[in-house]
Design a protein around this motif. Structure first.
Motif, mmCIF file in Angstrom:
data_model
loop_
_atom_site.group_PDB
_atom_site.id
_atom_site.type_symbol
_atom_site.label_atom_id
_atom_site.label_comp_id
_atom_site.label_asym_id
_atom_site.label_seq_id
_atom_site.Cartn_x
_atom_site.Cartn_y
_atom_site.Cartn_z
ATOM 1 N N ALA A 186 0.935 -1.100 0.131
ATOM 2 C CA ALA A 186 -0.036 0.094 -0.040
ATOM 3 C C ALA A 186 0.964 1.465 0.046
ATOM 4 O O ALA A 186 0.727 2.243 -0.785
ATOM 5 N N ILE A 187 1.808 1.328 0.800
ATOM 6 C CA ILE A 187 2.838 2.345 0.882
ATOM 7 C C ILE A 187 3.469 2.605 -0.585
ATOM 8 O O ILE A 187 3.655 3.890 -1.083
ATOM 9 N N SER A 188 3.916 1.558 -1.154
ATOM 10 C CA SER A 188 4.587 1.601 -2.597
ATOM 11 C C SER A 188 3.457 2.189 -3.582
ATOM 12 O O SER A 188 3.942 3.151 -4.379
ATOM 13 N N ALA A 189 2.281 1.818 -3.385
ATOM 14 C CA ALA A 189 1.173 2.227 -4.309
ATOM 15 C C ALA A 189 1.116 3.735 -4.101
ATOM 16 O O ALA A 189 0.796 4.474 -4.790
ATOM 17 N N ALA A 190 0.889 3.961 -2.734
ATOM 18 C CA ALA A 190 0.811 5.375 -2.370
ATOM 19 C C ALA A 190 1.811 6.498 -2.793
ATOM 20 O O ALA A 190 1.759 7.521 -3.422
ATOM 21 N N ASP A 191 3.059 5.819 -2.825
ATOM 22 C CA ASP A 191 4.277 6.557 -3.407
ATOM 23 C C ASP A 191 4.219 6.828 -4.898
ATOM 24 O O ASP A 191 4.488 7.758 -5.324
ATOM 25 N N GLU A 192 3.771 5.521 -5.412
ATOM 26 C CA GLU A 192 3.645 5.842 -6.865
ATOM 27 C C GLU A 192 2.622 6.744 -7.145
ATOM 28 O O GLU A 192 2.921 7.612 -8.191
ATOM 29 N N ARG A 193 1.342 6.620 -6.486
ATOM 30 C CA ARG A 193 0.580 7.746 -6.686
ATOM 31 C C ARG A 193 0.867 9.099 -6.273
ATOM 32 O O ARG A 193 0.554 9.875 -7.402
ATOM 33 N N ALA A 194 1.773 9.284 -5.575
ATOM 34 C CA ALA A 194 2.047 10.678 -5.135
ATOM 35 C C ALA A 194 3.150 11.124 -6.150
ATOM 36 O O ALA A 194 3.051 12.124 -6.645
ATOM 37 N N HIS A 195 3.952 10.081 -6.504
ATOM 38 C CA HIS A 195 5.071 10.478 -7.513
ATOM 39 C C HIS A 195 4.424 10.644 -8.830
ATOM 40 O O HIS A 195 4.711 11.711 -9.539
ATOM 41 N N GLY A 196 3.206 9.883 -9.247
ATOM 42 C CA GLY A 196 2.298 10.059 -10.570
ATOM 43 C C GLY A 196 1.452 11.657 -10.328
ATOM 44 O O GLY A 196 1.688 12.420 -11.345
ATOM 45 N N ALA A 197 1.275 11.963 -9.111
ATOM 46 C CA ALA A 197 0.545 13.250 -9.058
ATOM 47 C C ALA A 197 1.815 14.175 -8.992
ATOM 48 O O ALA A 197 1.163 15.531 -9.858
ATOM 49 N N GLU A 198 2.840 13.998 -8.570
ATOM 50 C CA GLU A 198 3.775 15.120 -8.743
ATOM 51 C C GLU A 198 4.438 15.353 -10.189
ATOM 52 O O GLU A 198 4.157 16.615 -10.614
ATOM 53 N N ALA A 235 -3.886 15.482 -0.736
ATOM 54 C CA ALA A 235 -4.987 14.382 -0.709
ATOM 55 C C ALA A 235 -3.647 13.072 -0.837
ATOM 56 O O ALA A 235 -4.185 12.164 0.074
ATOM 57 N N ALA A 236 -3.153 12.990 -1.602
ATOM 58 C CA ALA A 236 -2.000 11.920 -1.822
ATOM 59 C C ALA A 236 -1.273 11.859 -0.715
ATOM 60 O O ALA A 236 -0.957 10.585 -0.059
ATOM 61 N N SER A 237 -0.904 12.883 -0.176
ATOM 62 C CA SER A 237 0.086 13.023 0.815
ATOM 63 C C SER A 237 -0.664 12.626 2.179
ATOM 64 O O SER A 237 -0.235 11.804 3.032
ATOM 65 N N GLU A 238 -1.868 13.162 2.369
ATOM 66 C CA GLU A 238 -2.712 12.869 3.511
ATOM 67 C C GLU A 238 -2.891 11.158 3.240
ATOM 68 O O GLU A 238 -2.985 10.690 4.552
ATOM 69 N N GLN A 239 -3.339 10.743 2.035
ATOM 70 C CA GLN A 239 -3.584 9.199 2.077
ATOM 71 C C GLN A 239 -2.293 8.334 2.539
ATOM 72 O O GLN A 239 -2.410 7.289 3.187
ATOM 73 N N ASN A 241 0.050 9.513 4.618
ATOM 74 C CA ASN A 241 0.205 9.530 6.080
ATOM 75 C C ASN A 241 -0.736 8.655 6.853
ATOM 76 O O ASN A 241 -0.333 7.873 7.889
ATOM 77 N N ALA A 242 -1.979 8.482 6.179
ATOM 78 C CA ALA A 242 -3.026 7.683 6.642
ATOM 79 C C ALA A 242 -2.501 6.257 6.746
ATOM 80 O O ALA A 242 -2.586 5.466 7.586
ATOM 81 N N VAL A 243 -1.987 5.679 5.702
ATOM 82 C CA VAL A 243 -1.592 4.577 5.373
ATOM 83 C C VAL A 243 -0.263 4.091 6.234
ATOM 84 O O VAL A 243 -0.276 3.042 7.070
ATOM 85 N N GLU A 244 0.443 5.206 6.542
ATOM 86 C CA GLU A 244 1.583 5.039 7.368
ATOM 87 C C GLU A 244 1.228 4.855 8.849
ATOM 88 O O GLU A 244 1.808 4.007 9.713
ATOM 89 N N GLY A 245 0.258 5.814 9.242
ATOM 90 C CA GLY A 245 -0.369 5.502 10.630
ATOM 91 C C GLY A 245 -0.902 4.232 10.708
ATOM 92 O O GLY A 245 -0.739 3.438 11.754
ATOM 93 N N ARG A 246 -1.559 3.700 9.659
ATOM 94 C CA ARG A 246 -2.477 2.385 9.956
ATOM 95 C C ARG A 246 -1.352 1.240 9.883
ATOM 96 O O ARG A 246 -1.367 0.268 10.664
ATOM 97 N N LEU A 247 -0.032 1.271 9.275
ATOM 98 C CA LEU A 247 0.898 0.296 9.238
ATOM 99 C C LEU A 247 1.857 0.371 10.556
ATOM 100 O O LEU A 247 2.055 -0.487 11.244
ATOM 101 N N THR A 248 1.800 1.699 11.163
ATOM 102 C CA THR A 248 2.356 1.811 12.573
ATOM 103 C C THR A 248 1.557 0.983 13.536
ATOM 104 O O THR A 248 1.904 0.352 14.333
ATOM 105 N N GLN A 249 0.365 1.453 13.451
ATOM 106 C CA GLN A 249 -0.592 0.886 14.482
ATOM 107 C C GLN A 249 -0.772 -0.816 14.231
ATOM 108 O O GLN A 249 -0.652 -1.558 15.115
#
Length: 328
Positions: A186-198, A235-239, A241-249
């Motif tokens: 999920a983190i990799s996908a979020a990173d890819e989405r963030a990079h894609g958004a950037e 939004a991608a950054s917030e998503q 952060n949410a994924v990282e928080g969930r992973l930490t939990q």
């Protein structure tokens, strides 16, 4: 092979001992003959004693065989009568003394037999007490064996439970690994989405910059698109952060579950060590009980011959009494 003795030989040896002034006994008769067992000489000697009184009253009982010549027979008879007259004076006294000695010997043998009976009775009582104690020890040993079996069963149950807990721990670890893998994906996908958004934002900015060079009227449109791209990036950054928080939990929960399971495993290992220690103690006590049982069995085996003494004493005493009374 040694030749057996006859009653006639025993009687002749007794007569010779009597003429020598010695009291006929089993050992003296055997020495006189040079052979013969005590069991063979004893009944023949008793028969000689039974017929001794009649032979003393009848001088012809000691006479020579009929085939002897008359002069020799008369001379022998004359010598025998003279010797009998001389020996008769003190024979009664010696016979009484011998009978008194025999009676004293009988009394001594009776006392010895009584002591033997008392010792045999005490030994039998002691043997019975030891047998009772041995039975109690065997019952206690059976109880210890049952306790040992119960302890072994509990140990097996504990081992099975430990195996189940270890299987559960392995399953939890696999689930945690799977969750971690999914979180990484999920983190990799979020990173890819963030990079894609950037990248898309960069492209949009570049496009807006090119379009602004072409037409200033499209500035507001470009600004709006840039704002939308920026919002998408936020939004991608917030998503992310949410994924990282969930992973930490998830990592925290997995760590807590692993610690809890490890505590259960440690507690189970401690219980297993305690049960193994109890099993070792039970095995040692069982070995001590077994050694005690062997010692008791050996003691009972040693006492078994003693318990047969009363029968032997009762079987020997009447025969000795008949022998002495017959001699009298």
């Amino acid at each position: 092979m040694a030749r057996g003795i006859t009653e006639d030989e025993v009687w002749k040896a007794c007569d010779a001992l009597l003429l020598e002034g010695a009291r006929p006994t089993i050992e003296r008769v055997r020495q006189k003959l040079g052979r013969g067992s005590p069991n063979t000489v004893s009944p023949m000697l008793e028969t000689w004693f039974k017929h001794l009184g009649g032979r003393i009253k009848d001088p012809r009982a000691f006479s020579a065989p009929a085939s002897m010549p008359d002069p020799v027979y008369q001379a022998a008879q004359h010598l025998w009568e003279a010797a009998q007259a001389e020996a008769r004076l003190d024979f009664d006294d010696r016979l009484k003394a011998g009978l008194a000695g025999a009676a004293a010997s009988v009394d001594i043998e009776k006392d010895r037999a009584a002591l033997a009976d008392a010792a045999a009775s005490a030994a039998a009582i002691k043997a019975n007490a030891l047998q009772a104690e041995l039975a109690q020890s065997r019952e206690a040993l059976d109880g210890e064996r049952a306790a040992h079996a119960a302890t072994a069963a509990r140990l097996d149950d504990a081992r099975l439970q430990t195996g189940d807990l270890q299987a559960d721990l392995a399953a939890v670890r696999r689930a945690a690994d799977e969750t971690r893998a999914r979180a990484d994906a999920a983190i990799s996908a979020a990173d890819e989405r963030a990079h894609g958004a950037e990248r898309r934002a960069a492209l949009e900015i570049e496009r807006e910059r090119l379009l602004r060079s072409k037409a200033e009227k499209s500035t507001e449109s470009i600004a709006k698109r840039f704002e939308e791209a920026l919002k998408a990036q936020i939004a991608a950054s917030e998503q992310l952060n949410a994924v990282e928080g969930r992973l930490t939990q998830l990592k925290t929960d997995a760590r807590q579950r692993e610690q809890s399971l490890q505590a259960l495993v440690d507690d189970r290992d401690a219980r297993i060590r305690l049960l193994e220690a109890e099993l070792v103690d039970a095995q040692r006590e069982l070995a001590g009980r077994t050694a005690q049982e062997v010692l008791m069995s050996e003691l009972v085996a040693k006492l078994a011959p003693i318990s047969a003494v009363p029968k032997e004493s009762r079987s020997v005493k009447p025969r000795g009494a008949r022998s002495k009374n017959s001699g009298a």
